[in-house]
Write a protein that holds these residues in place. Structure first.
Motif, PDB file in Angstrom:
ATOM      1  N   ILE A 193       0.808  -1.227   0.000  1.00 45.37           N
ATOM      2  CA  ILE A 193       0.000   0.000   0.000  1.00 45.37           C
ATOM      3  C   ILE A 193       0.841   1.277   0.000  1.00 45.37           C
ATOM      4  N   TYR A 208       3.568   5.439  16.246  1.00 42.34           N
ATOM      5  CA  TYR A 208       3.039   6.068  15.035  1.00 42.34           C
ATOM      6  C   TYR A 208       2.541   5.010  14.064  1.00 42.34           C
ATOM      7  N   VAL A 210       0.386   4.805  10.307  1.00 39.68           N
ATOM      8  CA  VAL A 210      -0.199   5.568   9.211  1.00 39.68           C
ATOM      9  C   VAL A 210      -1.673   5.185   9.120  1.00 39.68           C
ATOM     10  N   LEU A 223       4.922   0.013  17.385  1.00 38.89           N
ATOM     11  CA  LEU A 223       6.211   0.055  18.091  1.00 38.89           C
ATOM     12  C   LEU A 223       7.312  -0.681  17.320  1.00 38.89           C
ATOM     13  N   LEU A 225       8.769  -0.566  14.294  1.00 43.60           N
ATOM     14  CA  LEU A 225       9.866   0.146  13.637  1.00 43.60           C
ATOM     15  C   LEU A 225      10.708   0.963  14.620  1.00 43.60           C
TER      16      LEU A 225
HETATM   17  P1  ADP Z   1       2.886  -1.642  13.327  1.00 46.85           P
HETATM   18  O1  ADP Z   1       2.874  -2.464  14.568  1.00 46.85           O
HETATM   19  O2  ADP Z   1       1.726  -0.707  13.223  1.00 46.85           O
HETATM   20  O3  ADP Z   1       3.104  -2.443  12.092  1.00 46.85           O
HETATM   21  P2  ADP Z   1       5.497  -0.395  12.887  1.00 46.85           P
HETATM   22  O4  ADP Z   1       6.268   0.458  13.841  1.00 46.85           O
HETATM   23  O5  ADP Z   1       6.130  -1.673  12.430  1.00 46.85           O
HETATM   24  O6  ADP Z   1       4.098  -0.638  13.574  1.00 46.85           O
HETATM   25  O7  ADP Z   1       5.172   0.497  11.621  1.00 46.85           O
HETATM   26  C1  ADP Z   1       4.644   1.815  11.798  1.00 46.85           C
HETATM   27  C2  ADP Z   1       3.680   2.148  10.679  1.00 46.85           C
HETATM   28  O8  ADP Z   1       4.416   2.315   9.449  1.00 46.85           O
HETATM   29  C3  ADP Z   1       2.659   1.059  10.381  1.00 46.85           C
HETATM   30  O9  ADP Z   1       1.531   1.183  11.203  1.00 46.85           O
HETATM   31  C4  ADP Z   1       2.335   1.308   8.921  1.00 46.85           C
HETATM   32  O10 ADP Z   1       1.351   2.314   8.827  1.00 46.85           O
HETATM   33  C5  ADP Z   1       3.645   1.851   8.347  1.00 46.85           C
HETATM   34  N1  ADP Z   1       4.428   0.790   7.650  1.00 46.85           N
HETATM   35  C6  ADP Z   1       5.446   0.060   8.153  1.00 46.85           C
HETATM   36  N2  ADP Z   1       5.950  -0.793   7.233  1.00 46.85           N
HETATM   37  C7  ADP Z   1       5.226  -0.578   6.100  1.00 46.85           C
HETATM   38  C8  ADP Z   1       5.262  -1.144   4.773  1.00 46.85           C
HETATM   39  N3  ADP Z   1       6.130  -2.106   4.422  1.00 46.85           N
HETATM   40  N4  ADP Z   1       4.359  -0.676   3.868  1.00 46.85           N
HETATM   41  C9  ADP Z   1       3.464   0.291   4.197  1.00 46.85           C
HETATM   42  N5  ADP Z   1       3.383   0.856   5.423  1.00 46.85           N
HETATM   43  C10 ADP Z   1       4.250   0.428   6.366  1.00 46.85           C
END
Ligand code: ADP
Length: 259
Positions: A193, A208, A210, A223, A225
């Motif tokens: 996406i 955070y 998206v 958490l 990333l």
């Molecule tokens: P989550 O537990 O929500 O996956 P992360 O800290 O891993 O948390 O990621 C933070 C946000 O970054 C995600 O909620 C998502 O919106 C966006 N995100 C992370 N990796 C991707 C990806 N490969 N493609 C699209 N959006 C991503």
């Protein structure tokens, strides 16, 4: 932010001089604010599933238990929310352990090829369930890299997991590893996406996510990333991210090779 101390210097009962001391407390206040924001965010995130669990179990106890269909639906929700609580507390514990851990972490020469294979194997079932194809494209005879294996394992799992979660049905996750100059590059490129330009700089922030509504369906804590970034910073490994909304995202890790 400046804190100002004014001290009169008295000699023979008279104020001879005044000492003014400026103390820059900007960074102290920033750390305090980060901590209190973190606690507020964490409590908020924990409260959401707890409120749901409490609400649905109370409704069950006050009569809904009699109806089979309702009972099953509510217990299903309670189970899902308990699972969410479990993920959140695990991530929170990971973060606090990382922050407490001494800077001296155990680093060994490791083989990235086998690590990438183990990680993609571990998430194979999830990929199949989500109809995502994982391709591994690893150059032959890659040199070993000096890392803390367990934590880099966690980084790779997180990146693959996101590459599956935020992908589209029938999508691809390409994992490549190659040597380039004095670095070993590992990238995770999905056809998912994507992330908009405005949101991209914020994805490593704690909690955070998206588009909260959409990510709530997908499941996650926001958490992952920030844990990834923390681990990589400790081992001086750089990470970059490129993304195009609706097209896909690519994360690249840069492991420095010995000169
Ligand atoms: P989550 O537990 O929500 O996956 P992360 O800290 O891993 O948390 O990621 C933070 C946000 O970054 C995600 O909620 C998502 O919106 C966006 N995100 C992370 N990796 C991707 C990806 N490969 N493609 C699209 N959006 C991503």
């Amino acid at each position: 932010i400046l804190e100002v101390y004014i001290t009169p210097i008295i000699q023979e009962n008279k104020v001879r001089q005044v000492a003014i001391i400026f103390h820059d407390i900007t960074s102290i206040r920033q750390v305090e604010k980060m901590k209190s924001d973190f606690i507020a965010n964490a409590s908020h995130e924990l409260r959401t599933p707890i409120t749901a669990i409490k609400g649905f179990s109370e409704t069950l106890l006050s009569g809904a238990m009699e109806e089979k269909a309702l009972r099953e639906r509510f217990i299903g929700i309670i189970d899902k929310e308990a699972e969410r609580l479990c993920c959140l507390t695990n991530d929170l514990l990971d973060l606090s352990q990382l922050e407490r851990r001494n800077k001296e972490i155990d680093m060994q020469e490791e083989d990235i090829t086998s690590l990438l294979k183990v990680c993609s194997k571990r998430l194979e079932t999830k990929a199949i369930n989500n109809e995502i194809n994982i391709n591994l494209d690893i150059a032959n005879d890659l040199p070993k890299i000096k890392i803390n294996k367990n934590s880099i394992y966690q980084v790779i799992i997180n990146l693959i997991d996101n590459g599956i979660k935020y992908n589209k049905k029938g999508g691809i996750l390409n994992i490549t590893a190659k040597e380039e100059g004095s670095y070993l590059l590992v990238s995770f490129k999905d056809t998912g996406i994507g992330i908009s330009k405005e949101e991209l700089p914020r994805i490593f922030e704690r909690f955070y996510r998206v588009d909260k509504a959409r990510s709530k369906e997908i499941g996650g804590t926001g958490l992952g990333l920030s844990i990834v970034k923390h681990i990589l910073d400790m081992q001086k490994v750089k990470i970059s991210v490129e993304s195009q909304l609706d097209k896909g995202t690519m994360f690249t890790l840069y492991f420095k090779l010995k000169e």
